[in-house]
Design a protein around this motif. Sequence first.
Motif, short mmCIF file in Angstrom:
data_model
loop_
_atom_site.label_atom_id
_atom_site.label_comp_id
_atom_site.label_asym_id
_atom_site.label_seq_id
_atom_site.Cartn_x
_atom_site.Cartn_y
_atom_site.Cartn_z
N ILE A 102 4.39 -24.10 12.73
CA ILE A 102 4.04 -24.90 11.55
C ILE A 102 2.96 -24.21 10.71
CG2 ILE A 102 4.69 -27.05 12.69
CD1 ILE A 102 1.72 -27.69 13.02
N ALA A 103 2.42 -23.09 11.23
CA ALA A 103 1.36 -22.39 10.51
C ALA A 103 1.82 -21.04 9.97
CB ALA A 103 0.14 -22.20 11.41
N GLY A 104 3.15 -20.84 9.84
CA GLY A 104 3.65 -19.69 9.12
C GLY A 104 3.84 -18.42 9.89
N GLN A 105 3.84 -18.45 11.22
CA GLN A 105 3.94 -17.21 11.99
C GLN A 105 5.26 -16.49 11.73
OE1 GLN A 105 3.68 -18.25 16.17
NE2 GLN A 105 5.89 -18.46 16.33
N THR A 269 7.60 -13.97 3.19
CA THR A 269 7.23 -13.51 4.53
C THR A 269 6.56 -14.61 5.36
OG1 THR A 269 5.00 -12.74 3.90
CG2 THR A 269 6.84 -11.20 3.59
N TYR A 270 6.32 -15.76 4.74
CA TYR A 270 5.64 -16.85 5.45
C TYR A 270 6.67 -17.66 6.22
CZ TYR A 270 1.59 -19.92 6.15
OH TYR A 270 0.53 -20.62 6.69
N PHE A 271 6.39 -17.99 7.44
CA PHE A 271 7.32 -18.54 8.42
C PHE A 271 8.24 -17.42 8.93
CE2 PHE A 271 6.29 -22.32 5.79
CZ PHE A 271 5.59 -23.02 6.76
N TYR A 272 9.10 -17.77 9.87
CA TYR A 272 9.77 -16.74 10.67
C TYR A 272 11.11 -16.26 10.12
CZ TYR A 272 12.92 -20.32 12.55
OH TYR A 272 13.86 -21.32 12.69
N ALA A 300 3.97 -8.95 9.28
CA ALA A 300 3.79 -10.32 9.75
C ALA A 300 4.31 -10.49 11.17
CB ALA A 300 4.51 -11.29 8.80
N ALA A 301 5.48 -9.92 11.46
CA ALA A 301 6.02 -10.00 12.82
C ALA A 301 5.11 -9.28 13.81
CB ALA A 301 7.43 -9.39 12.85
N ALA A 302 4.61 -8.12 13.40
CA ALA A 302 3.72 -7.37 14.29
C ALA A 302 2.42 -8.12 14.53
CB ALA A 302 3.44 -5.99 13.68
N MET A 318 16.71 -10.42 11.90
CA MET A 318 17.89 -10.65 11.07
C MET A 318 17.49 -10.87 9.61
SD MET A 318 20.64 -12.63 13.41
CE MET A 318 21.34 -11.73 14.82
N PHE A 319 16.35 -11.49 9.40
CA PHE A 319 15.84 -11.61 8.03
C PHE A 319 15.58 -10.24 7.43
CE2 PHE A 319 12.06 -11.99 5.22
CZ PHE A 319 12.65 -12.71 4.19
N MET A 320 14.93 -9.37 8.21
CA MET A 320 14.70 -8.00 7.73
C MET A 320 16.03 -7.30 7.44
SD MET A 320 11.69 -6.70 10.32
CE MET A 320 10.57 -7.89 11.04
#
Length: 414
Positions: A102-105, A269-272, A300-302, A318-320
């Motif tokens: 919920i915090a954008g990871q 890039t915010y959220f997964y 962000a993923a890193a 998959m988004f990338m």
Amino acid sequence: MRLGRYHRTLVLAAVVGVAVGLFATGFRLAWKAGLDLLWGGTVVPWHRIVVSTVAGVLIGAIGTLSHYPGSLAAVVRDFHEHGAIPARDNIPVVPSNFIGLIAGQGAGPEGMMSVVGGSLGTRVGERLDAGGRKLLTLAGMGAGFGTILGAPIGGSLLWLELPHRRGIEYYEAIVPTLVASFSGYLVMVSMGGLSLFNVWEADLLYQYAPWHLGAALLIGVAVVPIAHVYDRVFSVVGRLLNRYSPRLIVRTTVAGLGIGLLGYALPLTYFYGGAQINAVLNGQHSLGLLIAVLGGEMIAAALTIQGNWHGGLIIPHMFMGAVIGQALSLVVPGLPAPIAMLVGMAAFNATITGTPLSSALIAISLTNGAAIVPVFLGSLASFVVGPSVGFVGTEQPRREHEGPLVAFDEDTGD
């Protein structure tokens, strides 16, 4: 009629799947409620910085109290060394993943659900079928993955491909894992409905031409060097965090600040990436923006994983891949963007994680069967060309050589 040993294990796999489905449904509903509560009102961009930084402090506090490393590599290592996932791992993983989501990871819920499902499989195996504990642990991990993603086939097979360099070595776990995954999926559908699952709106409105198969091969090859760049970015972020923020709570807070700043500068890039994939599939973006989003999502993923937040990276990968596919469609004349993005999604994850079959199946399942042949072709091509990425880093060969994990009954042949 007496059940044979293997069929008894299938029944227990179904029990594990039902338990996973109940937990996943509750978690999904709580997650949705948390998002509505936090982001349902008036939101301005700088709120992301504050929310993610505070979340980093909370996750760091949970990690400090629990002493859990929280990485995918740790889960894979536990499975190889002990054939089990301890139930105590759920104590830090579940609340940390909830806060991060919920915090954008930049990581999804599938990693957490693999831990929950694996620990449930371990517990059922220890209580009811000690000889099949490792198999039920695998089935539980696959069920957690497939259930939360809404991709019961691809998600379940991913946990059979992921721990090994040479594909699915636990052949006897295929059916139990599918049984567990479908059991969890059916429970979640019956309780929460199909609206709980991400569906990527990528149905093709035309038949692909033969040359599109060649394009799929080229996309599969093209993602390989980009995957190496991502692997490098991931390592560099980890080294920087190790050097300058050795204390856990400092690492998680710095990671949260970085995630928030990236979300402020590059909202995609915010959220997964689960919802953001539709924005890429159905949007028109400039090449410069796509490159910036790709780089931002890598960081962000890193930051999420190397910063000791909790989550899975299959959907972010998959988004990338979708971003890479759309970028390629802008520079290759005549290349249809939908096919390029779908192939890129599966191929990029296949290269990073070494899972060509499940990567293709997940992409196909969540796009309602769009471009089946090109997606499989690109996924296989990327895996064949790029075997040296080694992103997970803890793949090991199977250690059991004397026979199946669940022995057949001598008197029945079951």
